[in-house]
Design an enzyme around this catalytic site. Structure first.
Site, short mmCIF file in Angstrom:
data_model
loop_
_atom_site.label_atom_id
_atom_site.label_comp_id
_atom_site.label_asym_id
_atom_site.label_seq_id
_atom_site.Cartn_x
_atom_site.Cartn_y
_atom_site.Cartn_z
N ASP A 33 5.52 5.34 -0.02
CA ASP A 33 6.96 5.44 0.10
C ASP A 33 7.53 6.44 -0.90
OD1 ASP A 33 9.40 4.85 1.18
OD2 ASP A 33 9.71 2.99 0.07
N ASN A 81 9.55 4.60 12.20
CA ASN A 81 9.78 5.99 11.84
C ASN A 81 10.13 6.87 13.04
OD1 ASN A 81 7.22 6.03 9.23
ND2 ASN A 81 9.40 5.49 9.14
#
Length: 311
Positions: A33, A81
């Protein structure tokens, strides 16, 4: 001068951490991340962050092999995503295509006998990425010294739902008896090849959540979790070693918990079943901290109590 001093301090801390670690987890899973936030901090665009993150990925593979980790899973692109801007995802798909072909031809991959596998709903990926996936997997299919799982178009809930649907179809078609449904039946339907249980999850970027990542293999194994604040491109070897140390601390704590449970069982059994109690402790012996012994668990004291009660 200041940078030189910082490097010296970091190197010393790295050596200290290394001395504190006596082993390593078998399977490490990483939630990478912070690539986009790193790029923004540097004044760049998201693709710049993803490229910087790809360099970190290569370093982490080296650290894993150095520490004796046998399997690494990278949460690279989730099903969520797909909701990001198309131009951003296309740039990431370009990078994934490039890196998969690169890994398929990399001498370090072949010298280290690294098996590359992609997990996730690959049918949702662009054809060019799927072709790169097939190339990397085909080129490394016979290796077993180290396994790199790349989670693409991945979602943990979807993964479990898919396996459950396959089991339901097998039962409906008469190919599987409901009484025969066990752990192995589910695992065989999760992936084409076995995935080890996860020992340690590392998440960078500051968020403290596991984001639907490998629920069967991580939650089922009660994996240790290490959250850290650096964005993925900033993730350092010190951060990695701190994660390994977290895993070791958790394992030691879990061994003590099992030892305490064994002690409680011994005390509950009492004197007349002392021989049986000892056999229970023997079964837990491998789970005890190295400094522990059967006597330290109180069996010797129970023997004394038992003899007194007989007199």
């Amino acid at each position: 001068m200041l940078q030189w001093a910082q490097r010296r301090v970091q190197a010393a801390y790295e050596r200290l951490l290394r001395r504190e670690i006596s082993g390593a987890p078998t399977h490490v899973a990483v939630i990478q991340d912070g690539n986009r936030r790193y790029a923004s901090k540097q004044g760049g665009d998201a693709p710049d962050g993803h490229r910087a993150g790809a360099q970190t990925t290569e370093r982490v593979m080296d650290w894993c092999k150095e520490m004796g980790v046998e399997e690494l899973t990278l949460y690279t692109f989730s099903t969520e995503n797909f909701d990001r801007p198309d131009h951003e995802n296309q740039a990431l798909f370009d990078l994934l295509e490039e890196k998969l072909y690169q890994f398929g031809d990399d001498d370090r991959v072949h010298d280290g006998e690294v098996c590359i596998r992609v997990i996730g709903e690959r049918d949702r990926l662009p054809e060019r990425v799927r072709e790169a996936v097939r190339y990397a997997e085909r080129r490394t299919a016979d290796y077993d010294s180290f396994t790199l799982n790349v989670a693409l178009a991945y979602g943990g809930r979807n993964e479990l739902l898919g396996a459950t649907r396959e089991v339901a179809r097998a039962v409906e078609d008469g190919e599987l008896d409901p009484d025969d449904i066990d752990v192995s039946e589910i695992e065989n339907r999760l992936y084409d090849s076995p995935v080890r249980d996860v020992d340690l999850i590392i998440r960078t970027g500051g968020d403290e959540r596991t984001s639907n990542f490998l629920p069967w293999h991580a939650n089922g194994n009660e994996a240790a979790v290490f959250f850290c604040t650096p964005y993925w491109p900033e993730f350092s070897k010190i951060d990695f070693l701190r994660g390994i140390r977290t895993y070791e601390s958790r394992e030691q704590s879990w061994r003590r918990t099992r030892a305490n449970r064994a002690l409680a069982l011994v005390k509950a059994l009492g004197g007349v079943e002392l021989a049986e109690a000892r056999s229970v402790i023997d079964r837990f012996r491998e789970s005890l901290p190295e400094e522990s012994s059967v006597e330290e668990l109180g069996v010797e004291e129970l023997e004394v109590e038992s003899e007194s009660s007989v007199e």
